[in-house]
Design a protein around this motif. Structure first.
Motif, PDB file in Angstrom:
ATOM      1  N   LYS A  56     -19.806   0.533   2.258  1.00 37.78           N
ATOM      2  CA  LYS A  56     -19.498   1.812   1.621  1.00 37.78           C
ATOM      3  C   LYS A  56     -20.328   2.012   0.354  1.00 37.78           C
ATOM      4  O   LYS A  56     -20.778   3.126   0.068  1.00 37.78           O
TER       5      LYS A  56
ATOM      6  N   HIS B  95      -7.276  10.354   3.559  1.00 34.89           N
ATOM      7  CA  HIS B  95      -6.735   9.983   2.246  1.00 34.89           C
ATOM      8  C   HIS B  95      -7.734   9.298   1.321  1.00 34.89           C
ATOM      9  O   HIS B  95      -7.460   9.104   0.138  1.00 34.89           O
ATOM     10  N   ASP B  96      -8.901   8.911   1.828  1.00 31.97           N
ATOM     11  CA  ASP B  96      -9.919   8.242   1.017  1.00 31.97           C
ATOM     12  C   ASP B  96     -11.042   9.231   0.742  1.00 31.97           C
ATOM     13  O   ASP B  96     -11.831   9.561   1.636  1.00 31.97           O
TER      14      ASP B  96
ATOM     15  N   SER C 154      -9.063   6.258   7.402  1.00 34.00           N
ATOM     16  CA  SER C 154      -9.014   6.589   5.976  1.00 34.00           C
ATOM     17  C   SER C 154      -9.645   7.937   5.660  1.00 34.00           C
ATOM     18  O   SER C 154      -9.714   8.324   4.483  1.00 34.00           O
TER      19      SER C 154
END
Length: 357
Positions: free
Chosen positions: A337, A130-131, A127
């Motif tokens: 996260k 794109h994250d 990710s």
């Protein structure tokens, strides 16, 4: 306190049958049944449990194919001579970045732990492009990820005893082997919540850091204490997020900051599938235990020290089905996260006051 698990009911207190065919459930996870999905040459299956050999081969492969974000190293050797491998995950763009330590598989039978550590690395890397949140985390933090802390015990849980918990060190006076790696840290060692008898599952060991696995990780964390700002240990089961103190009923100095971080983490976790986690000091939320890794990390200058107890609350227990690996890891990923993102923000309430203990 139940001496036979990390956070469970003693078998003697169970009045109903949760799993009608225990052997069949074990065989589903260890690959004795032909229906178990194996990884192919090109695809690693993150939704099955993997043996130690498979996990370590995967670590080498991640290091080889994602060298811009992954660096693999060893912090030492286990009692039986196995390497204790760690993956450093983060963009190599600066020196002395803040860091987060994540270890899994401290207790051998808690297989969902190593599964999560692998999931975390996979998600972080895949990710990154794109994250924006993950990209910011990997650009500004390093994550030290240890998929299998108790390598000897984990291997033994695959080959011999699925419900093995401890390390595999020998005791010269007893035939019983192993030490509880989460009772062996040098903080209120072998006090309440730990056993001095080598045959007990919560045996604290002959002395603090007697286990080479604990000693190696403690040495690494002491060496990097100025940069490591969060310590996260993944366990199972109970659906809880715990923080210090474990060994006493008292409030930590930076309670407001840690409590806020825990609240944000369980809220993020809940947002995935509506699974509720309790959170709070380990001593009051779960039970009193001495010589724990989160108390040690906190005493040694790591302001955010957490222990997750992942799914479930007792139906499957240590035999969490492979079908639940994906949702369990997905929701836990959100929680981790959230904790890591909080490190990039200044806590104005307590300003991380010390001393800790």
């Amino acid at each position: 306190m139940c001496p036979c698990s990390c956070a469970c009911l003693c078998l003697c207190s169970i009045r109903r049958v949760s799993i009608s065919n225990l052997q069949r459930e074990i065989e589903k996870q260890t690959g004795y049944r032909s229906s178990r999905r194996r990884r192919s040459e090109s695809q690693y299956d993150y939704e099955v449990y993997h043996s130690l050999e498979e996990i370590q081969s995967w670590m080498f492969e991640m290091n080889r194919t994602h060298s811009h974000l992954v660096d693999m190293f060893s912090v030492g050797k286990s009692y039986e001579g196995r390497r204790l491998y760690v993956l450093q995950v983060g963009k190599r763009n600066r020196h002395q970045k803040k860091a987060v330590w994540i270890d899994c598989g401290v207790h051998a039978r808690e297989w969902i732990g190593p599964a999560f550590c692998q999931w975390f690395v996979k998600e972080a890397i895949s990710s990154y492009q794109h994250d924006s949140v993950m990209r910011r985390l990997l650009n500004q933090l390093n994550f030290y990820v240890m998929p299998v802390f108790n390598v000897d015990g984990y291997d033994f849980s695959w080959t011999t005893d699925r419900f093995w918990r401890k390390t595999r060190s020998k005791n010269h006076k007893f035939h019983c082997r192993g030490v509880d790696a989460n009772r062996n840290w040098k903080v209120k060692w072998c006090d309440e919540g730990a056993s001095s008898h080598p045959c007990d599952d919560t045996y604290c060991g002959p002395f603090p850091e007697s286990e080479p696995e604990v000693k190696a990780v403690a040495k690494f964390l002491r060496r990097h204490r100025k940069r490591v700002k969060a310590y996260i240990s993944i366990h199972a089961y109970a659906q809880m997020l715990l923080y210090p103190y474990s060994y006493k009923y008292a409030t930590i100095p930076n309670f407001n900051c840690v409590e806020s971080a825990a609240h944000n983490a369980v809220t993020a976790l809940y947002s995935a599938y509506g699974v509720r986690y309790r959170y709070g000091p380990a001593s009051t939320t779960l039970y009193v235990s001495s010589g724990s890794s989160i108390d040690w990390a906190y005493r040694n200058g790591i302001p955010y020290a957490f222990a997750f107890e992942l799914r479930d609350t007792g139906h499957f227990g240590f035999l969490l089905p492979e079908s639940l690996i994906n949702p369990t890891c997905t929701e836990t990923m959100r929680a981790v996260k959230a904790i890591a993102s909080g490190l990039l923000k200044k806590c104005e309430t307590d300003k991380d006051r010390f001393p800790y203990i």
